[in-house]
Structure formats: C-alpha cells, structure tokens
Scaffold this motif. Structure first.
Motif, PDB file in Angstrom:
ATOM      1  N   ALA A  23       0.827  -1.210   0.000  1.00  0.00           N
ATOM      2  CA  ALA A  23       0.000   0.000   0.000  1.00  0.00           C
ATOM      3  C   ALA A  23       0.860   1.258   0.000  1.00  0.00           C
ATOM      4  CB  ALA A  23      -0.925  -0.009   1.217  1.00  0.00           C
ATOM      5  N   VAL A  24       1.930   1.247   0.776  1.00  0.00           N
ATOM      6  CA  VAL A  24       2.830   2.404   0.825  1.00  0.00           C
ATOM      7  C   VAL A  24       3.501   2.609  -0.529  1.00  0.00           C
ATOM      8  CG1 VAL A  24       4.989   3.264   1.829  1.00  0.00           C
ATOM      9  CG2 VAL A  24       3.203   2.318   3.319  1.00  0.00           C
ATOM     10  N   ALA A  25       3.933   1.523  -1.146  1.00  0.00           N
ATOM     11  CA  ALA A  25       4.561   1.623  -2.461  1.00  0.00           C
ATOM     12  C   ALA A  25       3.592   2.213  -3.487  1.00  0.00           C
ATOM     13  CB  ALA A  25       5.053   0.252  -2.921  1.00  0.00           C
ATOM     14  N   LYS A  26       2.335   1.762  -3.462  1.00  0.00           N
ATOM     15  CA  LYS A  26       1.330   2.306  -4.377  1.00  0.00           C
ATOM     16  C   LYS A  26       1.109   3.785  -4.116  1.00  0.00           C
ATOM     17  CE  LYS A  26      -2.451   0.149  -5.338  1.00  0.00           C
ATOM     18  NZ  LYS A  26      -3.733  -0.580  -5.180  1.00  0.00           N
ATOM     19  N   GLN A  27       1.033   4.137  -2.843  1.00  0.00           N
ATOM     20  CA  GLN A  27       0.754   5.520  -2.469  1.00  0.00           C
ATOM     21  C   GLN A  27       1.873   6.455  -2.937  1.00  0.00           C
ATOM     22  OE1 GLN A  27      -2.151   5.926  -0.801  1.00  0.00           O
ATOM     23  NE2 GLN A  27      -2.010   8.145  -0.879  1.00  0.00           N
ATOM     24  N   LEU A  28       3.098   5.996  -2.882  1.00  0.00           N
ATOM     25  CA  LEU A  28       4.243   6.837  -3.207  1.00  0.00           C
ATOM     26  C   LEU A  28       4.731   6.643  -4.642  1.00  0.00           C
ATOM     27  CD1 LEU A  28       6.309   6.499   0.104  1.00  0.00           C
ATOM     28  CD2 LEU A  28       4.711   8.319  -0.560  1.00  0.00           C
ATOM     29  N   GLY A  29       4.080   5.761  -5.392  1.00  0.00           N
ATOM     30  CA  GLY A  29       4.500   5.538  -6.768  1.00  0.00           C
ATOM     31  C   GLY A  29       5.826   4.819  -6.889  1.00  0.00           C
ATOM     32  N   LEU A  30       6.076   3.886  -5.957  1.00  0.00           N
ATOM     33  CA  LEU A  30       7.337   3.155  -5.926  1.00  0.00           C
ATOM     34  C   LEU A  30       7.124   1.702  -6.329  1.00  0.00           C
ATOM     35  CD1 LEU A  30       8.716   4.422  -2.474  1.00  0.00           C
ATOM     36  CD2 LEU A  30       9.052   5.448  -4.736  1.00  0.00           C
ATOM     37  N   ALA A  31       8.201   1.032  -6.702  1.00  0.00           N
ATOM     38  CA  ALA A  31       8.157  -0.408  -6.910  1.00  0.00           C
ATOM     39  C   ALA A  31       8.057  -1.100  -5.550  1.00  0.00           C
ATOM     40  CB  ALA A  31       9.405  -0.867  -7.655  1.00  0.00           C
ATOM     41  N   TYR A  32       7.735  -2.396  -5.573  1.00  0.00           N
ATOM     42  CA  TYR A  32       7.576  -3.166  -4.335  1.00  0.00           C
ATOM     43  C   TYR A  32       8.323  -4.487  -4.471  1.00  0.00           C
ATOM     44  CZ  TYR A  32       5.351  -6.570  -1.236  1.00  0.00           C
ATOM     45  OH  TYR A  32       5.126  -7.584  -0.338  1.00  0.00           O
ATOM     46  N   VAL A 131       9.927   0.093  -2.275  1.00  0.00           N
ATOM     47  CA  VAL A 131       9.717  -0.351  -0.901  1.00  0.00           C
ATOM     48  C   VAL A 131      10.115  -1.817  -0.868  1.00  0.00           C
ATOM     49  CG1 VAL A 131       8.072  -0.746   0.970  1.00  0.00           C
ATOM     50  CG2 VAL A 131       7.827   1.275  -0.508  1.00  0.00           C
ATOM     51  N   ALA A 132      11.167  -2.133  -0.131  1.00  0.00           N
ATOM     52  CA  ALA A 132      11.646  -3.516  -0.011  1.00  0.00           C
ATOM     53  C   ALA A 132      11.347  -4.007   1.389  1.00  0.00           C
ATOM     54  CB  ALA A 132      13.141  -3.589  -0.287  1.00  0.00           C
ATOM     55  N   GLU A 133      10.692  -5.158   1.474  1.00  0.00           N
ATOM     56  CA  GLU A 133      10.330  -5.666   2.792  1.00  0.00           C
ATOM     57  C   GLU A 133      10.721  -7.124   2.949  1.00  0.00           C
ATOM     58  OE1 GLU A 133       7.868  -8.007   3.611  1.00  0.00           O
ATOM     59  OE2 GLU A 133       6.563  -8.109   1.859  1.00  0.00           O
ATOM     60  N   GLY A 134      10.929  -7.518   4.214  1.00  0.00           N
ATOM     61  CA  GLY A 134      11.314  -8.882   4.510  1.00  0.00           C
ATOM     62  C   GLY A 134      11.987  -8.967   5.864  1.00  0.00           C
ATOM     63  N   ARG A 135      13.125  -9.638   5.902  1.00  0.00           N
ATOM     64  CA  ARG A 135      13.884  -9.776   7.140  1.00  0.00           C
ATOM     65  C   ARG A 135      15.328  -9.381   6.879  1.00  0.00           C
ATOM     66  NH1 ARG A 135      11.220 -14.794  10.295  1.00  0.00           N
ATOM     67  NH2 ARG A 135       9.169 -14.637   9.380  1.00  0.00           N
ATOM     68  N   ASP A 136      15.927  -8.706   7.788  1.00  0.00           N
ATOM     69  CA  ASP A 136      17.275  -8.115   7.738  1.00  0.00           C
ATOM     70  C   ASP A 136      17.458  -7.150   6.568  1.00  0.00           C
ATOM     71  OD1 ASP A 136      18.079  -9.689   5.478  1.00  0.00           O
ATOM     72  OD2 ASP A 136      19.217 -11.094   6.699  1.00  0.00           O
ATOM     73  N   ILE A 137      16.363  -6.565   6.079  1.00  0.00           N
ATOM     74  CA  ILE A 137      16.447  -5.593   4.994  1.00  0.00           C
ATOM     75  C   ILE A 137      17.119  -4.312   5.475  1.00  0.00           C
ATOM     76  CG2 ILE A 137      15.149  -4.342   3.225  1.00  0.00           C
ATOM     77  CD1 ILE A 137      15.035  -7.406   3.065  1.00  0.00           C
ATOM     78  N   THR A 138      16.770  -3.869   6.684  1.00  0.00           N
ATOM     79  CA  THR A 138      17.300  -2.591   7.172  1.00  0.00           C
ATOM     80  C   THR A 138      18.755  -2.676   7.616  1.00  0.00           C
ATOM     81  OG1 THR A 138      16.583  -2.971   9.455  1.00  0.00           O
ATOM     82  CG2 THR A 138      15.007  -1.905   7.971  1.00  0.00           C
ATOM     83  N   THR A 139      19.229  -3.881   7.902  1.00  0.00           N
ATOM     84  CA  THR A 139      20.577  -4.024   8.459  1.00  0.00           C
ATOM     85  C   THR A 139      21.578  -4.655   7.505  1.00  0.00           C
ATOM     86  OG1 THR A 139      19.910  -6.130   9.446  1.00  0.00           O
ATOM     87  CG2 THR A 139      19.760  -4.163  10.846  1.00  0.00           C
ATOM     88  N   VAL A 140      21.116  -5.528   6.610  1.00  0.00           N
ATOM     89  CA  VAL A 140      22.039  -6.261   5.727  1.00  0.00           C
ATOM     90  C   VAL A 140      21.807  -5.927   4.257  1.00  0.00           C
ATOM     91  CG1 VAL A 140      22.816  -8.550   4.980  1.00  0.00           C
ATOM     92  CG2 VAL A 140      22.241  -8.147   7.382  1.00  0.00           C
ATOM     93  N   VAL A 141      20.566  -6.047   3.806  1.00  0.00           N
ATOM     94  CA  VAL A 141      20.274  -5.869   2.383  1.00  0.00           C
ATOM     95  C   VAL A 141      20.371  -4.404   1.967  1.00  0.00           C
ATOM     96  CG1 VAL A 141      18.562  -6.193   0.557  1.00  0.00           C
ATOM     97  CG2 VAL A 141      18.817  -7.907   2.362  1.00  0.00           C
ATOM     98  N   ALA A 142      19.739  -3.528   2.732  1.00  0.00           N
ATOM     99  CA  ALA A 142      19.712  -2.110   2.356  1.00  0.00           C
ATOM    100  C   ALA A 142      19.970  -1.215   3.562  1.00  0.00           C
ATOM    101  CB  ALA A 142      18.370  -1.764   1.724  1.00  0.00           C
TER     102      ALA A 142
END
Length: 233
Positions: A23-32, A131-142
């Motif tokens: 929903a956030v990605a749609k709202q901001l016009g971003l990929a998901y 908007v990238a979501e999952g696990r360890d996205i904020t610390t390892v992936v991005a």
C-alpha cells in the motif's frame, strides 16, 4: 519526489508488513519487493526438482542457478520461475513448512543478498524507487536505505492476524509465527531495531492506521510534499 527513494521495512511474521508495504509503495508511486517471496520461490523450486533440503550445497547451487523473476508492480506483484508463475504455490503449506530450511542456509542468503540488491538497484534506476520488505532488509540488504523501519507487533496480535488470513484458530498458527521466527532469527536480525531504524508497532492499530504510520515516518525522514492519505481497504 525529486530523487529515487528506497524504503526498507523489516519485521517478523504477522505484523502486516507485506500488505502495508504494498500500500505504501502504491501511495508513493514506488516499486515493491517482497524478499520473503524470493526464499519461498527457492523452496518451491527445490521441491519441484526433488532436491534434498539436508543437502545444503545442492540447495545453494539451486539458489544460484534457478531462473527467478520478480514482478515489482505493487498493484500486481508477481513471482515466477522461468515462464511459470508461482504466486499461489509459494503460499501453500508444502512451501511454508520448508522455507526456513532454505532461509537459514548461509550460502543461499549470500546469493539472495546479491539478487535483492540488484533488484533494488534496478527499481531505483527504472522508477521513483522501491519499498523492499522482509527480514534483515534494514541491516544487511539495504542498510543505506533512505528510510528504514522495523514493523513489530505482539505475539498475540501476530497470531490473530495470521489466523484470520488462514481462517484457522490462532493457536494453530504458532508454528508459522513463533517457531519460524525463532528459527530464522538464528541467521537474521529482524526483531529489534538497529541504530537509525524507526519502530512501528502495529499491535493495536488496523491496516489503514499502519499504512498512515509508515507514511508518517517517510514524511518525517525525507520531508517533501508527500501525500499521506491512505488507500481504501
């Protein structure tokens, strides 16, 4: 927004991070990008070709070579292996019961890290961001994402949400929520916020309020003229 935006959202199962992220990605016009679906796709692929999950080297080789294709339109995200769409298959019990066995394979995680960073870079290059979501996205992936959020919720709230999704009793979802999180946390940090990561607790708020809370964090971090209205649903 004048530049590409990367929003990274971490969190355990049942916090609402997937539906909120879309929903956030749609709202901001971003990929998901649903990074958890990538591990599910690998689990499905291993089942499809009868790879022994105890053979970690074989699972890792499958991760490196299978033809994973992620569709990142938040209105219609898709997962395919080659030309075969497997959006429904990766949510079935057969995959859910084994996904942690691929997600805790360190060689697999290294490969998926490369794939995920490549997909994020692709989204930044082709669109307004992701908007990238999952696990360890904020610390390892991005870890350098413009906005980093940890979505969390109480165990009771997470089990209740998953039970409503599956139309089963809350207690019967324990293995999908508590036990899987415990297993995955041996190789991934997604239960506590790292420095610079903003926590959004969804225990006592609904979907629309969760979307609004995440959009508020984005607004606070990046500023600019963002539309903070939330979509219906």
């Amino acid at each position: 927004m004048s530049k590409s935006l990367v929003v990274a959202i971490d969190g355990p199962s049942g916090t609402g991070k997937s539906s909120v992220s879309k929903a956030v990605a749609k709202q901001l016009g971003l990929a998901y990008l649903d990074t958890g679906a990538m591990y599910r796709a690998l689990a499905w692929s291993c089942l499809d070709v009868a790879i022994d999950f105890d053979d970690e080297a074989a699972v890792a080789e499958q991760s490196r070579t299978f033809d994973l294709r992620m569709g990142m339109d938040p209105a219609a995200p898709s997962v395919a292996v080659g030309s075969r769409r497997i959006d429904r298959e990766i949510r079935e019990d057969a995959v859910t019961s084994v996904v942690s066995r691929v997600a805790t394979n360190l060689a697999v995680r290294a490969d998926m890290l490369t794939r995920q960073r490549s997909l994020i870079a692709e989204a930044v290059q082709r669109s307004a961001g992701v908007v990238a979501e999952g696990r360890d996205i904020t610390t390892v992936v991005a870890p350098d994402a413009d906005v980093r959020i940890l979505m969390t919720a109480s165990e009771e709230a997470r089990m209740a949400r998953r039970s409503r999704q599956l139309r089963v009793s809350a207690e019967s979802t324990r293995s999908q929520i508590v036990e899987r999180d415990r297993t995955d946390s041996t190789v991934s940090q997604f239960t506590t916020a790292a420095d610079g990561v903003v926590t959004v607790d969804t225990s006592q708020i609904d979907f629309r309020q969760s979307v609004a809370a995440v959009l508020h964090v984005v607004k606070e971090v990046v500023g600019g003229d963002l539309d903070l209205s939330t979509p219906a649903g």
